[in-house]
Design an enzyme around this catalytic site. Structure first.
Site, PDB file in Angstrom:
ATOM      1  CD  GLU A  13      -7.967  12.746  -4.995  1.00 49.70           C
ATOM      2  OE1 GLU A  13      -7.707  11.733  -4.328  1.00 49.70           O
ATOM      3  OE2 GLU A  13      -8.051  13.879  -4.495  1.00 49.70           O
ATOM      4  CB  SER A 137      -4.928  10.327  -5.560  1.00 48.31           C
ATOM      5  OG  SER A 137      -6.112   9.896  -4.921  1.00 48.31           O
ATOM      6  CE1 TYR A 207      -6.611   4.948  -4.821  1.00 42.67           C
ATOM      7  CE2 TYR A 207      -5.315   6.554  -6.026  1.00 42.67           C
ATOM      8  CZ  TYR A 207      -6.107   6.225  -4.946  1.00 42.67           C
ATOM      9  OH  TYR A 207      -6.382   7.173  -3.991  1.00 42.67           O
ATOM     10  NE  ARG A 246      -3.701   7.569   4.082  1.00 44.10           N
ATOM     11  CZ  ARG A 246      -4.205   7.996   2.915  1.00 44.10           C
ATOM     12  NH1 ARG A 246      -5.450   7.690   2.573  1.00 44.10           N
ATOM     13  NH2 ARG A 246      -3.478   8.751   2.117  1.00 44.10           N
ATOM     14  CG  ASP A 248      -0.433   9.736   3.839  1.00 43.75           C
ATOM     15  OD1 ASP A 248      -0.903   8.786   4.495  1.00 43.75           O
ATOM     16  OD2 ASP A 248      -0.950  10.169   2.795  1.00 43.75           O
ATOM     17  CD  GLU A 260      -1.204  13.932   1.451  1.00 40.62           C
ATOM     18  OE1 GLU A 260      -2.259  14.501   1.140  1.00 40.62           O
ATOM     19  OE2 GLU A 260      -0.503  13.314   0.642  1.00 40.62           O
ATOM     20  CG  ASN A 262      -4.921  11.893   2.788  1.00 39.00           C
ATOM     21  OD1 ASN A 262      -4.960  12.309   1.631  1.00 39.00           O
ATOM     22  ND2 ASN A 262      -3.786  11.471   3.350  1.00 39.00           N
ATOM     23  N   GLY A 266      -9.270   7.330   1.164  1.00 35.19           N
ATOM     24  CA  GLY A 266      -9.855   6.414   0.195  1.00 35.19           C
ATOM     25  C   GLY A 266     -10.457   5.188   0.863  1.00 35.19           C
TER      26      GLY A 266
END
Length: 297
Positions: A13, A137, A207, A246, A248, A260, A262, A266
């Site tokens: 990443e 990612s 992205y 964050r 998900d 998950e 994070n 990002g």
């Protein structure tokens, strides 16, 4: 304050981290801080002692050696304050298998098994999902519709990763929930629903401009909103995360299935957390300032 921003890194990443780091550096400068961007490479241990001269280290690294507790442990050894979760939570949340084992007692998690060799049979049926234990990612994540696809993807990814998680596929609404500690309380920013133009929110959808529609705030009933918030708050706290994160997951038939956490989301122009912050009326600088203020010195 004198703030060092760690960015780049040695994980898959790296390019995303550089984008996040550049945005953070610009924001911190606008906020009036003295900022030193540091591209973390293989020689990082040689420059590690220089971090002691900073008031704070802002970690904008993603993936291995940045999000997995390693950098955090080194900074604690130096006794230098840093952003984000501590060592234990960072290591735990970077390992999806260990995260599931901890949170599944408190929140719904799609059924899963661990595989270490290519197989064609899925005990969880088809379609199913395969993903690395430790990666970000959506790198290495695949939806498999047939035994042949399952075998092919596992054979490919097991060349890189020693183990993969095989998980039941849940077809539902993709939601991402940003949490941040502000004014002494853990707060949830407007919940984001993701509508990728690809089959799921993979690396390309994440992205590439215009590859995913952001719905902010996600249209949820009061009951759905409470279910999502309750699950995310439980997961954040049981994993002992701190500062911000964050989460998900998939919402289906009134149930929020955790996928998950994070611990270093990002912070690129296309990232989820800045979008949720904007929906809350926060500029990017406001978000970075709030993250800095989460650090307990």
């Amino acid at each position: 304050m004198k703030i060092a921003v760690l960015m780049g890194g040695i994980s898959r990443e790296r390019e995303i981290s550089l984008r996040s780091g550049e945005n953070v550096v610009k924001a911190l400068k606008k906020l009036g801080h003295q900022v030193a961007p540091i591209d973390v490479r293989e020689d990082f241990l040689n420059i590690l002692p220089t971090l002691k001269k900073f008031d704070l280290v802002f970690i904008a690294l993603h993936g291995k050696f940045g999000e997995d507790g390693t950098i955090q442990a080194l900074l604690e050894w130096l006794d230098v304050p840093y952003t984000g979760s501590r060592v234990l939570a960072s290591a735990l949340c970077f390992d999806k298998l260990m995260t599931y084992r901890v949170v599944e007692k408190f929140v719904p998690v799609p059924e899963y098994v661990v595989v270490d060799s290519p197989v064609k049979e899925s005990p969880l049926g088809f379609p199913c999902v395969v993903k690395p234990r430790k990666e970000g990612s959506s790198i290495g994540v695949h939806i498999c519709d047939t035994p042949e696809e399952l075998h092919t993807y596992l054979k490919e990814e097991l060349k890189i990763y020693k183990e993969m998680i095989l998980q039941r596929y849940v077809a539902g609404r993709e939601l991402t929930v940003s949490l941040i500690e502000m004014n002494g309380e853990l707060q949830i920013l407007p919940i984001l629903e993701l509508k990728p133009k690809r089959r799921f929110y993979d690396y390309i959808a994440k992205y590439t401009p215009n590859m995913t529609e952001f719905v902010l705030p996600a249209p949820l009933s009061d009951a759905e909103y409470r279910v999502v918030c309750d699950s995310c708050l439980k997961a954040f706290k049981v994993c002992e995360c701190s500062g911000f994160a964050r989460i998900d997951g998939i919402l289906k038939d009134g149930t929020f299935y955790f996928l998950e956490i994070n611990t270093i989301p990002g912070l690129t122009d296309l990232s989820d957390m800045p979008a949720s912050a904007r929906a809350a009326g926060m500029s990017f600088e406001d978000l970075i300032d709030a993250i800095v203020k989460t650090v307990k010195k």
